[in-house]
Design an enzyme around this catalytic site. Structure first.
Site, PDB file in Angstrom:
ATOM      1  N   GLU A 171       0.847  -1.209   0.000  1.00 57.49           N
ATOM      2  CA  GLU A 171       0.000   0.000   0.000  1.00 57.49           C
ATOM      3  C   GLU A 171       0.880   1.256   0.000  1.00 57.49           C
ATOM      4  O   GLU A 171       0.771   2.126   0.864  1.00 57.49           O
ATOM      5  CB  GLU A 171      -0.984  -0.003   1.179  1.00 57.49           C
TER       6      GLU A 171
ATOM      7  N   TYR B 103     -11.406  -4.292   0.845  1.00 58.81           N
ATOM      8  CA  TYR B 103     -12.106  -4.808   2.025  1.00 58.81           C
ATOM      9  C   TYR B 103     -13.592  -4.504   1.934  1.00 58.81           C
ATOM     10  O   TYR B 103     -13.990  -3.445   1.430  1.00 58.81           O
ATOM     11  CB  TYR B 103     -11.533  -4.176   3.299  1.00 58.81           C
TER      12      TYR B 103
ATOM     13  N   GLU C 169      -4.905  -8.714  -0.381  1.00 56.43           N
ATOM     14  CA  GLU C 169      -5.659  -8.479   0.860  1.00 56.43           C
ATOM     15  C   GLU C 169      -7.119  -8.331   0.479  1.00 56.43           C
ATOM     16  O   GLU C 169      -7.463  -7.493  -0.368  1.00 56.43           O
ATOM     17  CB  GLU C 169      -5.197  -7.207   1.577  1.00 56.43           C
TER      18      GLU C 169
HETATM   19  O1  AHR Z   1      -4.971  -6.079   6.936  1.00 57.08           O
HETATM   20  C1  AHR Z   1      -4.864  -4.943   7.717  1.00 57.08           C
HETATM   21  C2  AHR Z   1      -4.236  -3.764   6.970  1.00 57.08           C
HETATM   22  O2  AHR Z   1      -5.072  -3.377   5.930  1.00 57.08           O
HETATM   23  C3  AHR Z   1      -2.913  -4.027   6.299  1.00 57.08           C
HETATM   24  O3  AHR Z   1      -1.844  -3.910   7.167  1.00 57.08           O
HETATM   25  C4  AHR Z   1      -2.868  -2.963   5.253  1.00 57.08           C
HETATM   26  O4  AHR Z   1      -2.109  -3.332   4.134  1.00 57.08           O
HETATM   27  C5  AHR Z   1      -4.327  -2.729   4.920  1.00 57.08           C
HETATM   28  O5  AHR Z   1      -4.639  -1.399   4.907  1.00 57.08           O
END
Ligand code: AHR
Length: 521
Positions: free
Chosen positions: A200, A266, A323
């Site tokens: 990131e 996410y 992720e």
């Molecule tokens: O998974 C938690 C965090 O989410 C990670 O460290 C980061 O890469 C993302 O923002």
């Protein structure tokens, strides 16, 4: 939205209604599985995981130390090892995440008692004692049979530090670094299959602009050297979910220096970082909002792939979603920096939706890493001191095992959609593949928390035989496993698929995930 209803389908639905109080006599959804048009191989690495130095993941979740009263093998807890071995973890990403860009690998080698202690500034402000370092990670990865994915530090580390770390891990020479590794207990070099430059870098990894990072990536990767035959796949730190310009700039400037570019996304029920939504005790609207938001993944992989196609029509460069998963408000009373959350049937559905999306894009999406392995975000496993439980997400990954390495078969259907304000989500998602054993495997997910669905599958290019299956469902949307009831949500055998004149008919209960596998000849 088109619904194809046949008399036979309606009759089948009606008769199955009598057998299952959970299902309504809804129209039958016709699905065509194109066994005559096989697609890409589903890379097993799509089922990868992520382990960061965050909360109780590494410490307690994996590593308890050799002197712990919790049964362990060389310091790794036995219950977690057994669960992960049973699941099979194709690849494990470490040490972060945001943590990676502050990690100094030299602090995590040598005698544990003399390793430096420092504050984990990203996650909870706790003291990191570095007792889990390179040797511990690589040993653990070998123990569970996972390929190693090491994320190097670009944010605060130098190219020299990055290059020396790789030499330390992979050199078979008599260099000082290779000898240091031997002195620290590892004679043979390790295989580092994947190596990433920063994490990131648009955010916690340095707040960079894509033009700046593209140059930095080219700079660092120049010094990423490993012995012939042991060169890792090179991964560039990609954009956040919607960040297409990032992918565009990186592909334009650095395609030839990379084997993959990452992307993160996410699922937050509210879509807002200040109040994300709770992991349990949510409403039906929050269920649907989560489903709608997780479907954003389809847009992400489609659109990033299109940008990549402009610079890499042969699809040499992989898109790694390294992720992904749900991110809720932490469990009440827990450290906000530890990201500990429960995991319910809703998470199981989210996992299945995303895995089906990844299958559909298997030609470009060749690795993903769910965040994270134990006790953090959408975890596979939760622990509480010496206790351990498997989450509904673990069970979905286990049920989907036949898809690893299988050949994706296109699936055509139109499902009714559930409207939520001015957005909507399909009520059904499906995926199909032909395993290396020649058998057909089909995943059906009913996203509707109230209504059952009747499905009929025709499979041109195959003569379907009988199917055996597994189902994951529960009475409540937020059903989950606790340390008192660790098996409240678990897969059960499913025998509801019937092959009638070459058509497979299945009644899919509300909020359920079914994986069917063709029986042997
Ligand atoms: O998974 C938690 C965090 O989410 C990670 O460290 C980061 O890469 C993302 O923002």
């Amino acid at each position: 939205m088109k619904l194809r209803t046949t008399l036979l389908g309606a009759l089948a639905a009606a008769s199955l209604l009598a057998a299952s109080a959970n299902c309504s006599a809804a129209d039958t959804i016709s699905i065509t599985v194109r066994a005559d048009q096989p697609g890409a191989i589903i890379n097993p690495a799509i089922y990868g995981q992520f382990a960061e130095h965050l909360g109780r993941l590494i410490y307690e979740g994996i590593w308890v130390g050799e002197k712990s009263s919790i049964p362990n093998t060389r310091g790794y807890r036995n219950d977690v090892i057994a669960a992960l071995k049973e699941l099979g973890v194709p690849v494990l990403r470490w040490p972060g995440g945001c943590f990676a860009d502050e990690y100094n690998w030299r602090e995590g080698i040598g005698p544990r008692e003399s390793r430096p202690r420092k504050v984990n500034t990203h996650w909870g402000g706790v003291v990191e004692d570095n007792s889990f370092g390179t040797h511990e990670f690589m040993d653990f990865a070998e123990l569970i049979g996972a390929d190693a994915y090491v994320n190097a530090n670009v944010g605060t580390g130098t190219p020299r530090e990055m290059a020396e770390w790789l030499e330390y891990m992979t050199s078979d020479s008599t260099s000082t670094l290779a000898d240091l590794r031997r002195k620290n207990g590892r004679d043979k070099p390790w295989k580092v299959k994947y190596f990433a430059m920063g994490n990131e870098t648009w955010g916690c990894g340095g707040n960079m602009r894509p033009e700046y990072y593209a140059d930095l990536y080219r700079h660092y990767i120049t010094f990423m050297k490993a012995p012939e035959g042991a060169k890792p796949l090179r991964i560039a730190s990609g954009g956040n979910g919607s960040g297409l310009p990032w992918t565009e700039v990186l592909m334009r400037e650095a395609t030839k220096y990379m084997d993959a570019i990452s992307v993160h996304y996410y699922t937050l029920p509210t879509g807002k970082w200040d109040v994300k939504g709770t992991a349990t005790k949510f409403t039906e609207d929050e269920w649907w909002a989560t489903v709608v938001r997780t479907y954003r993944m389809e847009w992400i992989v489609t659109e990033h792939s299109k940008v990549m196609d402009k610079y890499d029509a042969e699809k040499r460069v992989g898109l790694y979603v390294d992720e992904w998963g749900t991110w809720y408000d932490v469990e009440p009373g827990t450290n906000p920096g530890f990201l500990y959350q429960q995991n319910t049937l809703r998470d199981a559905v989210v996992a299945a939706v995303n895995l089906n999306i990844f299958h559909d894009h298997a030609d470009r999406v060749r690795m993903t890493n769910i965040a994270q392995m134990v006790n953090v975000l959408q975890a596979m496993i939760l622990t509480d001191k010496d206790q351990m439980l498997l989450t509904p997400t673990y069970h979905v990954f286990h049920m989907y095992k036949p898809f690893r390495g299988a050949t994706r078969l296109p699936v055509e259907f139109e499902a009714p959609r559930h409207k939520l304000g001015d957005v909507s989500a399909p009520t059904l998602t499906a995926s199909a593949a032909r395993g290396s054993d020649g058998k057909l495997h089909i995943a059906l997910v009913n996203l509707d928390p109230r209504e059952g669905l009747a499905v009929s599958l025709t499979i041109p290019g195959a003569t379907p035989r009988n199917f055996s299956g597994t189902i994951l469902t529960a009475a409540a949307m937020d059903a989950h496993n606790t340390f008192d009831k660790p098996a409240a949500v678990k897969p059960a055998a499913f025998s509801g698929a019937r092959v009638i004149q070459g058509v497979v008919r299945v009644e899919v209960p509300a909020k359920s995930i079914i994986v069917l596998s063709e029986a042997g000849k």
